[in-house]
Motif scaffolding. Structure first.
Motif, PDB file in Angstrom:
ATOM      1  N   CYS A 170       0.849  -1.189   0.000  1.00 39.65           N
ATOM      2  CA  CYS A 170       0.000   0.000   0.000  1.00 39.65           C
ATOM      3  C   CYS A 170       0.886   1.241   0.000  1.00 39.65           C
ATOM      4  CB  CYS A 170      -0.925  -0.001   1.216  1.00 39.65           C
ATOM      5  SG  CYS A 170      -0.070   0.143   2.799  1.00 39.65           S
ATOM      6  N   SER A 171       0.259   2.410  -0.105  1.00 38.62           N
ATOM      7  CA  SER A 171       1.042   3.644  -0.095  1.00 38.62           C
ATOM      8  C   SER A 171       1.388   4.030   1.339  1.00 38.62           C
ATOM      9  CB  SER A 171       0.267   4.779  -0.764  1.00 38.62           C
ATOM     10  OG  SER A 171      -0.809   5.184   0.046  1.00 38.62           O
ATOM     11  N   THR A 172       2.452   4.784   1.491  1.00 39.89           N
ATOM     12  CA  THR A 172       2.872   5.219   2.823  1.00 39.89           C
ATOM     13  C   THR A 172       1.818   6.130   3.447  1.00 39.89           C
ATOM     14  OG1 THR A 172       4.154   6.999   1.809  1.00 39.89           O
ATOM     15  CG2 THR A 172       5.344   4.997   2.410  1.00 39.89           C
ATOM     16  N   GLU A 173       1.197   6.980   2.637  1.00 36.06           N
ATOM     17  CA  GLU A 173       0.173   7.887   3.163  1.00 36.06           C
ATOM     18  C   GLU A 173      -1.039   7.102   3.658  1.00 36.06           C
ATOM     19  OE1 GLU A 173      -1.830  11.268   4.398  1.00 36.06           O
ATOM     20  OE2 GLU A 173       0.284  10.822   4.079  1.00 36.06           O
ATOM     21  N   ALA A 174      -1.422   6.063   2.949  1.00 33.56           N
ATOM     22  CA  ALA A 174      -2.561   5.239   3.384  1.00 33.56           C
ATOM     23  C   ALA A 174      -2.266   4.607   4.742  1.00 33.56           C
ATOM     24  CB  ALA A 174      -2.864   4.163   2.359  1.00 33.56           C
ATOM     25  N   LEU A 175      -1.110   4.027   4.894  1.00 32.39           N
ATOM     26  CA  LEU A 175      -0.765   3.387   6.168  1.00 32.39           C
ATOM     27  C   LEU A 175      -0.648   4.421   7.280  1.00 32.39           C
ATOM     28  CD1 LEU A 175      -0.120   0.991   7.897  1.00 32.39           C
ATOM     29  CD2 LEU A 175       2.218   1.004   7.009  1.00 32.39           C
ATOM     30  N   ARG A 176      -0.096   5.584   6.977  1.00 36.55           N
ATOM     31  CA  ARG A 176       0.008   6.647   7.985  1.00 36.55           C
ATOM     32  C   ARG A 176      -1.387   7.043   8.474  1.00 36.55           C
ATOM     33  NH1 ARG A 176      -0.738  11.650   8.940  1.00 36.55           N
ATOM     34  NH2 ARG A 176      -1.584  12.037   6.877  1.00 36.55           N
ATOM     35  N   ARG A 177      -2.353   7.181   7.546  1.00 37.70           N
ATOM     36  CA  ARG A 177      -3.727   7.537   7.926  1.00 37.70           C
ATOM     37  C   ARG A 177      -4.371   6.426   8.746  1.00 37.70           C
ATOM     38  NH1 ARG A 177      -6.604   7.679   3.404  1.00 37.70           N
ATOM     39  NH2 ARG A 177      -4.894   7.637   1.936  1.00 37.70           N
ATOM     40  N   TRP A 178      -4.158   5.167   8.351  1.00 38.13           N
ATOM     41  CA  TRP A 178      -4.708   4.047   9.121  1.00 38.13           C
ATOM     42  C   TRP A 178      -4.151   4.055  10.542  1.00 38.13           C
ATOM     43  CZ3 TRP A 178      -3.263  -0.188   5.029  1.00 38.13           C
ATOM     44  CH2 TRP A 178      -4.029   0.005   3.860  1.00 38.13           C
ATOM     45  N   LEU A 179      -2.867   4.344  10.659  1.00 36.25           N
ATOM     46  CA  LEU A 179      -2.207   4.380  11.954  1.00 36.25           C
ATOM     47  C   LEU A 179      -2.780   5.499  12.824  1.00 36.25           C
ATOM     48  CD1 LEU A 179      -0.004   3.165  13.741  1.00 36.25           C
ATOM     49  CD2 LEU A 179       1.618   4.743  12.663  1.00 36.25           C
ATOM     50  N   ARG A 180      -2.955   6.681  12.260  1.00 31.05           N
ATOM     51  CA  ARG A 180      -3.521   7.815  13.007  1.00 31.05           C
ATOM     52  C   ARG A 180      -4.955   7.510  13.444  1.00 31.05           C
ATOM     53  NH1 ARG A 180       0.936   8.309  13.417  1.00 31.05           N
ATOM     54  NH2 ARG A 180       2.302   9.884  12.524  1.00 31.05           N
ATOM     55  N   ARG A 181      -5.739   6.910  12.557  1.00 31.50           N
ATOM     56  CA  ARG A 181      -7.126   6.560  12.886  1.00 31.50           C
ATOM     57  C   ARG A 181      -7.148   5.550  14.034  1.00 31.50           C
ATOM     58  NH1 ARG A 181     -10.979   8.811  13.557  1.00 31.50           N
ATOM     59  NH2 ARG A 181     -10.370  10.033  11.758  1.00 31.50           N
ATOM     60  N   ALA A 182      -6.243   4.562  14.007  1.00 25.72           N
ATOM     61  CA  ALA A 182      -6.168   3.561  15.079  1.00 25.72           C
ATOM     62  C   ALA A 182      -5.773   4.223  16.401  1.00 25.72           C
ATOM     63  CB  ALA A 182      -5.176   2.462  14.710  1.00 25.72           C
ATOM     64  N   GLU A 183      -4.858   5.186  16.355  1.00 30.28           N
ATOM     65  CA  GLU A 183      -4.444   5.896  17.571  1.00 30.28           C
ATOM     66  C   GLU A 183      -5.596   6.711  18.146  1.00 30.28           C
ATOM     67  OE1 GLU A 183      -1.096   8.107  16.147  1.00 30.28           O
ATOM     68  OE2 GLU A 183       0.311   6.475  16.519  1.00 30.28           O
ATOM     69  N   ILE A 184      -6.368   7.363  17.283  1.00 29.54           N
ATOM     70  CA  ILE A 184      -7.525   8.142  17.742  1.00 29.54           C
ATOM     71  C   ILE A 184      -8.566   7.214  18.353  1.00 29.54           C
ATOM     72  CG2 ILE A 184      -9.492   9.532  16.964  1.00 29.54           C
ATOM     73  CD1 ILE A 184      -7.546  10.816  14.914  1.00 29.54           C
ATOM     74  N   ASP A 185      -8.852   6.103  17.676  1.00 35.13           N
ATOM     75  CA  ASP A 185      -9.840   5.149  18.186  1.00 35.13           C
ATOM     76  C   ASP A 185      -9.418   4.540  19.519  1.00 35.13           C
ATOM     77  OD1 ASP A 185     -11.477   5.643  16.022  1.00 35.13           O
ATOM     78  OD2 ASP A 185     -10.979   3.784  14.965  1.00 35.13           O
ATOM     79  N   ALA A 186      -8.112   4.400  19.722  1.00 39.31           N
ATOM     80  CA  ALA A 186      -7.602   3.833  20.971  1.00 39.31           C
ATOM     81  C   ALA A 186      -7.481   4.885  22.072  1.00 39.31           C
ATOM     82  CB  ALA A 186      -6.241   3.185  20.730  1.00 39.31           C
ATOM     83  N   GLY A 187      -7.729   6.157  21.746  1.00 37.12           N
ATOM     84  CA  GLY A 187      -7.637   7.224  22.739  1.00 37.12           C
ATOM     85  C   GLY A 187      -6.232   7.740  22.968  1.00 37.12           C
TER      86      GLY A 187
END
Length: 105
Positions: A42-59
């Motif tokens: 996948c693209s680096t930007e896609a993974l970066r966004r997935w990572l940020r979304r996971a961090e937000i969801d985890a608080g």
């Protein structure tokens, strides 16, 4: 209606988990992201966004969680529908009031 992306939720979760588990092996989080994207495809930007979304969801990061975003979207849709219904009722009321006035001698 939810948009389905190119990658399944399982692939996204696995990629995020890999970054979180292996970022200590790299000089920076970005280096870990680049390495994992080469393996996942996948693209680096896609993974970066997935990572940020996971961090937000985890608080771990400020922002609206996925559930909160979905709830807001649903409320905005409902609000639009109610405004549309109110406008229709307002026009119908005016139409029938005018028809009543026209009917009287």
């Amino acid at each position: 209606m939810t948009r389905t992306g190119r990658y399944s939720p399982e692939v996204r979760e696995r990629a995020v988990r890999m970054v979180l588990e292996h970022k200590h092996e790299y000089g920076s989080e970005w280096a870990a992201i680049v390495s994992i994207t080469e393996k996942i495809g996948c693209s680096t930007e896609a993974l970066r966004r997935w990572l940020r979304r996971a961090e937000i969801d985890a608080g771990q990061r400020d922002g609206l969680t996925t559930d909160e975003r979905a709830r807001i979207k649903e409320l905005e849709r409902e609000n639009r529908e109610l405004r549309r219904a109110n406008e229709i009722l307002r026009k119908a009321s005016a139409f029938f009031a005018q028809a009543e006035l026209d009917r009287r001698p």
